[in-house]
Design a protein around this motif. Structure first.
Motif, PDB file in Angstrom:
ATOM      1  N   VAL A 151       0.801  -1.169  -0.077  1.00  0.00           N
ATOM      2  CA  VAL A 151      -0.159   0.095   0.051  1.00  0.00           C
ATOM      3  C   VAL A 151       1.009   1.268  -0.049  1.00  0.00           C
ATOM      4  O   VAL A 151       2.111   1.024   0.394  1.00  0.00           O
ATOM      5  N   SER A 152       0.181   2.486  -0.387  1.00  0.00           N
ATOM      6  CA  SER A 152       0.914   3.583  -0.412  1.00  0.00           C
ATOM      7  C   SER A 152       1.482   4.199   0.979  1.00  0.00           C
ATOM      8  O   SER A 152       1.002   3.578   2.072  1.00  0.00           O
ATOM      9  N   ALA A 153       2.355   5.077   0.959  1.00  0.00           N
ATOM     10  CA  ALA A 153       2.885   5.480   2.168  1.00  0.00           C
ATOM     11  C   ALA A 153       2.244   6.947   2.694  1.00  0.00           C
ATOM     12  O   ALA A 153       2.912   7.391   3.513  1.00  0.00           O
ATOM     13  N   ARG A 154       1.392   7.559   1.763  1.00  0.00           N
ATOM     14  CA  ARG A 154       1.087   9.210   2.158  1.00  0.00           C
ATOM     15  C   ARG A 154       0.053   8.895   3.422  1.00  0.00           C
ATOM     16  O   ARG A 154      -0.578   8.159   3.784  1.00  0.00           O
ATOM     17  N   TRP A 205      -6.568  -1.943  -6.273  1.00  0.00           N
ATOM     18  CA  TRP A 205      -5.697  -0.899  -6.374  1.00  0.00           C
ATOM     19  C   TRP A 205      -5.332   0.003  -5.237  1.00  0.00           C
ATOM     20  O   TRP A 205      -4.265   0.428  -5.244  1.00  0.00           O
ATOM     21  N   VAL A 206      -6.116  -0.127  -4.396  1.00  0.00           N
ATOM     22  CA  VAL A 206      -5.617   0.178  -2.853  1.00  0.00           C
ATOM     23  C   VAL A 206      -4.314  -0.516  -2.452  1.00  0.00           C
ATOM     24  O   VAL A 206      -3.217  -0.080  -2.011  1.00  0.00           O
ATOM     25  N   ALA A 207      -4.484  -1.693  -2.547  1.00  0.00           N
ATOM     26  CA  ALA A 207      -3.334  -2.706  -2.283  1.00  0.00           C
ATOM     27  C   ALA A 207      -1.934  -2.359  -2.975  1.00  0.00           C
ATOM     28  O   ALA A 207      -0.854  -2.430  -2.602  1.00  0.00           O
ATOM     29  N   ALA A 208      -2.325  -1.929  -4.268  1.00  0.00           N
ATOM     30  CA  ALA A 208      -1.355  -1.670  -5.264  1.00  0.00           C
ATOM     31  C   ALA A 208      -0.662  -0.155  -4.894  1.00  0.00           C
ATOM     32  O   ALA A 208       0.398   0.116  -5.797  1.00  0.00           O
ATOM     33  N   GLY A 209      -0.985   0.465  -3.859  1.00  0.00           N
ATOM     34  CA  GLY A 209      -0.701   1.964  -4.017  1.00  0.00           C
ATOM     35  C   GLY A 209      -1.095   2.847  -4.901  1.00  0.00           C
ATOM     36  O   GLY A 209      -0.821   4.125  -4.903  1.00  0.00           O
TER      37      GLY A 209
END
Length: 278
Positions: A151-154, A205-209
């Motif tokens: 997941v993303s780091a934002r 797509w959440v999982a992919a960031g």
């Protein structure tokens, strides 16, 4: 995929790829498909039914003792199942029927626990038009094709792009009001909000960031079972707005560890506002 798959995941990937071949042929001839209306803005096509029949046949042949829960066919097999497939043969039917290449096959594998509850043991979301297969097994991480997902780091809403599902004609007024309240609060706070029309892919797509978070209310088990696990195995959170298991209510908030709690708060506030208005 170059990675060596477990026996369960091999079964799921093979079934999805076989169903996808026919779906792609149907997608290229979509104007010739027969379409039925299940409800307001809720359609089923020959493509859905043929894909579900292929998936049922492939999964049943590989694991004949497993039960099934399928979007079009409903529940099949013993009520005392130990393992159950949860299948959406075509998530994003409206996109598919309009020639929009954003739709997916979703397969979840549910395992009965000794206490009578259950957990999702494996999940697969395959987007044939993009040839992207998102998959995960409990405790083993999440992947797209042979690439590890994270997941993303934002951390801040102002930097975040979120996804959601906009209620359509069949959705009850309280849920529409809850959505409107949440959307109204979030729009001035975030970098963007997207609505692509396939919940399984939103979760993937959440999982992919690609998205930092996602919310939608009133989803079905076949919409979310695979995607919930994929998000969690990619290091994200996927719960209901109160932090519990979303499989009962179908109310889902997913995101990275920084965005998820903020999004839960906003969605809960929207639900509370709708309840007060009702």
């Amino acid at each position: 995929m170059a990675l060596r798959l477990s026996p369960h995941m091999t079964v799921m990937a093979n079934a999805a790829q076989k169903a996808a071949r026919r779906l792609l042929r149907d997608f290229n001839e979509v104007e010739q498909l027969q379409v039925s209306i299940k409800g307001p803005s809720d359609f089923v096509s020959q493509a859905d039914l043929r894909a579900e029949a292929t998936l049922r046949e492939e999964l049943a042949r590989a694991r004949p003792g497993y039960a099934m829960l399928m979007e079009e066919g409903g529940a099949e097999g013993s009520d005392n199942w130990s393992w159950r497939w949860i299948v959406d043969p075509l998530d994003g039917t409206t996109n598919f029927l309009h020639g929009i290449p954003h739709w997916a096959i979703s397969i979840g594998l549910e395992r009965r626990l000794p206490d009578g509850g259950s957990e999702i043991a494996a999940g697969l979301v395959y987007a044939p038009a993009a040839d992207e297969m998102f998959w995960a097994e409990r405790g083993a991480g999440a992947f797209v094709n042979d690439k590890r997902l994270r997941v993303s780091a934002r951390r801040e809403l102002k930097d975040a792009v979120l996804a959601t599902g906009i209620p359509f004609a069949a959705v009850a007024p309280p849920r529409r009001l809850a959505f409107a309240r949440t959307l109204g609060q979030l729009m001035p706070l975030v970098a963007g909000i997207r609505r692509f029309g396939a919940a399984s892919l939103d979760l993937a797509w959440v999982a992919a960031g690609r998205y930092d978070g996602f919310w939608e209310l009133g989803l079905k088990p076949w919409d979310i079972s695979a995607g919930l696990l994929i998000v969690r195995e990619a290091g994200g959170y996927a719960t209901d707005p109160a932090g519990g298991d979303p499989r009962a209510s179908g109310d889902v908030v997913a995101g990275n560890p920084h965005i998820h709690p903020k999004l839960c708060e906003m969605v809960s506030d929207g639900q509370d506002a709708a309840a007060r208005a009702g």
